[in-house]
Design an enzyme around this catalytic site. Sequence first.
Site, PDB file in Angstrom:
ATOM      1  N   ASP A 171       3.280 121.943  -4.872  1.00 41.77           N
ATOM      2  CA  ASP A 171       3.420 120.493  -5.125  1.00 41.77           C
ATOM      3  C   ASP A 171       2.273 119.863  -5.162  1.00 41.77           C
ATOM      4  OD1 ASP A 171       4.051 120.264  -2.785  1.00 41.77           O
ATOM      5  OD2 ASP A 171       5.879 119.407  -3.384  1.00 41.77           O
TER       6      ASP A 171
ATOM      7  N   HIS B 195       1.699  82.115  -0.203  1.00 44.32           N
ATOM      8  CA  HIS B 195       1.731  82.793   1.387  1.00 44.32           C
ATOM      9  C   HIS B 195       1.491  82.430   2.534  1.00 44.32           C
ATOM     10  CE1 HIS B 195      -0.680  86.145   0.632  1.00 44.32           C
ATOM     11  NE2 HIS B 195      -0.504  86.610   1.977  1.00 44.32           N
TER      12      HIS B 195
ATOM     13  N   HIS C 225      -7.772  86.600  -1.713  1.00 45.52           N
ATOM     14  CA  HIS C 225      -6.300  87.181  -1.094  1.00 45.52           C
ATOM     15  C   HIS C 225      -5.245  87.576  -1.940  1.00 45.52           C
ATOM     16  CE1 HIS C 225      -3.868  89.302   1.980  1.00 45.52           C
ATOM     17  NE2 HIS C 225      -3.160  87.994   2.535  1.00 45.52           N
TER      18      HIS C 225
ATOM     19  N   ASP D  12       1.328  92.361   0.462  1.00 49.27           N
ATOM     20  CA  ASP D  12      -0.094  91.089   1.739  1.00 49.27           C
ATOM     21  C   ASP D  12      -0.441  92.417   2.225  1.00 49.27           C
ATOM     22  OD1 ASP D  12      -0.608  89.159   2.848  1.00 49.27           O
ATOM     23  OD2 ASP D  12      -0.163  90.096   4.245  1.00 49.27           O
TER      24      ASP D  12
ATOM     25  N   GLU E  37       0.656  79.153   7.395  1.00 43.89           N
ATOM     26  CA  GLU E  37      -0.707  79.895   8.538  1.00 43.89           C
ATOM     27  C   GLU E  37      -1.510  79.694   8.721  1.00 43.89           C
ATOM     28  OE1 GLU E  37      -1.661  83.440   9.984  1.00 43.89           O
ATOM     29  OE2 GLU E  37      -1.092  84.156   8.712  1.00 43.89           O
ATOM     30  N   ASP E  38      -2.212  79.229   7.864  1.00 46.04           N
ATOM     31  CA  ASP E  38      -4.482  79.090   7.326  1.00 46.04           C
ATOM     32  C   ASP E  38      -4.045  77.935   7.041  1.00 46.04           C
ATOM     33  OD1 ASP E  38      -4.457  81.608   8.398  1.00 46.04           O
ATOM     34  OD2 ASP E  38      -4.149  82.518   6.937  1.00 46.04           O
TER      35      ASP E  38
END
Length: 715
Positions: free
Chosen positions: A260, A72, A48, A139, A76-77
Amino acid sequence: MLRQYELVDRVLGYDPKADEALINRAYVYAMKQHGSQKRASGDPYFSHPIEVAGILTDLKLDTATIVTALLHDTIEDTGSTMDELTKLFGPQVAGLVDGVTKLTRIELTSERSKQAENFRKFLLAMSNDIRVLLVKLADRLHNMRTLHFISSAEKRQRIALETMEIYAPLAGRMGIQEIREELEDLAFKELNPEAREALIKRLNEFREASGDSVKKIAKEIQTKLEEGGLACEVIGREKRPYSMWRKMERRAISLEQLSDIFGFRVIVNEVPDCYSAVGILHTNWPMVPTRFKDYISTPKANGYRSIHTTIIGPQKKRAEVQIRTRKMHEVAEYGIAAHWIYKEGGAGADTSGEFAATFHWLRQLIEMLEHGASPEEFLEHTKLQMYSDQVFCFTPNGLLITLPRGATPIDFAYAVHTDIGDTCVGCKINGRHMPLRTRLENGDEVEIIRSQAQRPSPAWEAFVATGKARSAIRRSIRATKQAEFSRLGRQIVKSAFEAAGKEASDTILERALGPLRKPDLDELLAAVGDGTLSAQQVLLTVYPAEQPKNGRKRPIKGNGKDERDGAVRVTGRAAGLAVRFAPDMFPLPGERIVGIMMPGEGITIYPIDAPALEEFDGDTTRWIDATWDIDPEHPQTFPARLRVTAKNEVGSLGHIATLIADYGSNISNLSLAQRDMDFYDIQLDLEVRDLKHLTRIMSALNGLSCVNTVIRPRR
């Protein structure tokens, strides 16, 4: 999944000065930290952040942003900490990672408030460095590309809706149209799969019928432009399904009526070439009226510049053509990411003239964030800012103000300055006095009329279109309401203390702050004024030995002339935010009134003989003395209601209306309640000065031969 050397090669391909060692170090560190973690698809979790970094290389972003993408999710993880990231990758990267990190530790009461609070904090971080937004958008884009692997349909729907409402519009406002369109289409696929599939099927049929007409039209347009002496590139493209669906829904048209489905971009070298291209196109093919927009002279708020025109082009097909320079094309594709600041690694992006409009919008969001009452309210205001077509208006001095379609002079005033909005009492549009609820049109010149005595009206909220205006109106109303509740609370407390023979000075009242858990005296008095705290509670807190008064009696009917000490004084037909009249009661000066404390709302004023008061007989602590405070030097009018039964004959209504006018009153509303062969009942809402004025009108109406009865209804 991108390999390490592939990612580095991509970055070096557009930025030979990139810090290769830093990218390699971040790649290895993130891979080790995420270890054996898996995604819902079964792929290694590390795939990811790698894909997010790959998306950002398409935007040609700097080394710090690519490294942030790789890292990033580590805080958190994984077991990573801010101190560790700062030590290994520097404070700039650590700060960016902290801004992007999902705020899962926030424990709020609902998913809705959680979403709003995360978005609020995210924008705070974004205000310090716009690259936080770019990483977050990448993300979200990769998460949407893999959304189908999530087993929970409810969770997929929530993520898709959040993407449609927040992240896609944010990408649009930052000018990154490619990401915006893909986010919208991926969310559309989850939220309305049947509609998308039906549209794709029709689109395939339409494409088969058209054959290779797109290439032929693009080639013919380019040939005509080159014959006119312009060096250019013409690109044909097909719109994404959601973009077409939205336009079909908005205009209520079919797929065949879209002009269009296939659009064309003409890319030239210089700005004058854009206008030359328009001349060549319109000379060779007729243009469609009302389908010409010049975003070069008046750019969009996100910095987008281009000329749009629709022509009946080659093969007699309608074609939307966008004409722009190559630099404008980069901005249109990459938005704020195209700016040199993120290629050079400089600072002070908000000083760039080219992107001044974009940063102005961002500063408005931050201003709303700082003053918003709740995360949900801020989210509502921000969505209002992001979902909008544009209207270009001007101040009398020629300053261009960009507003969303449907905006009013109130929105215009707040866009110029918050103080101008707060003190707005009227407006002139193109030199004519117009109502404040008038919707502005492109090219309007708007002059705001101000008064320092004015305050924002709660009614404005119903017709403003911008988040900034709504946020400022609510903020002002909250402040005004707090001040009114505080003044009202002081009256009520003073009355209660005087009745007990006690002093109610500020020094004495401050004794109650600690026990009643109020930070200051204004908060204490406001709580009494809005009914969440009673004056008896304050009295007993300050004087614990004082016995509470029981058996308070309901006030009796009087003549309205009393000057009762400590009574709440009602000063006009719009009594205020803390004191209001009961609906459909219509009390008038000259008759006795009483207030009922409504917890959290303040005092509601009733006539003393109103039948509705019976429901409060069991709780006499809520009864508040009230009296009129009318200035005879400045007479006011008050609403009153009459029920008239009149003969069903020619001229009856005219006689009634004429008499009312002769007595100096105005009919504000009239409705026919009932009608039969001989009589009809009319409900009249009048404007009168006081009870005597109404009584004289009623007596005169009773004297008309066409009137059977006149009553003043009470609920």
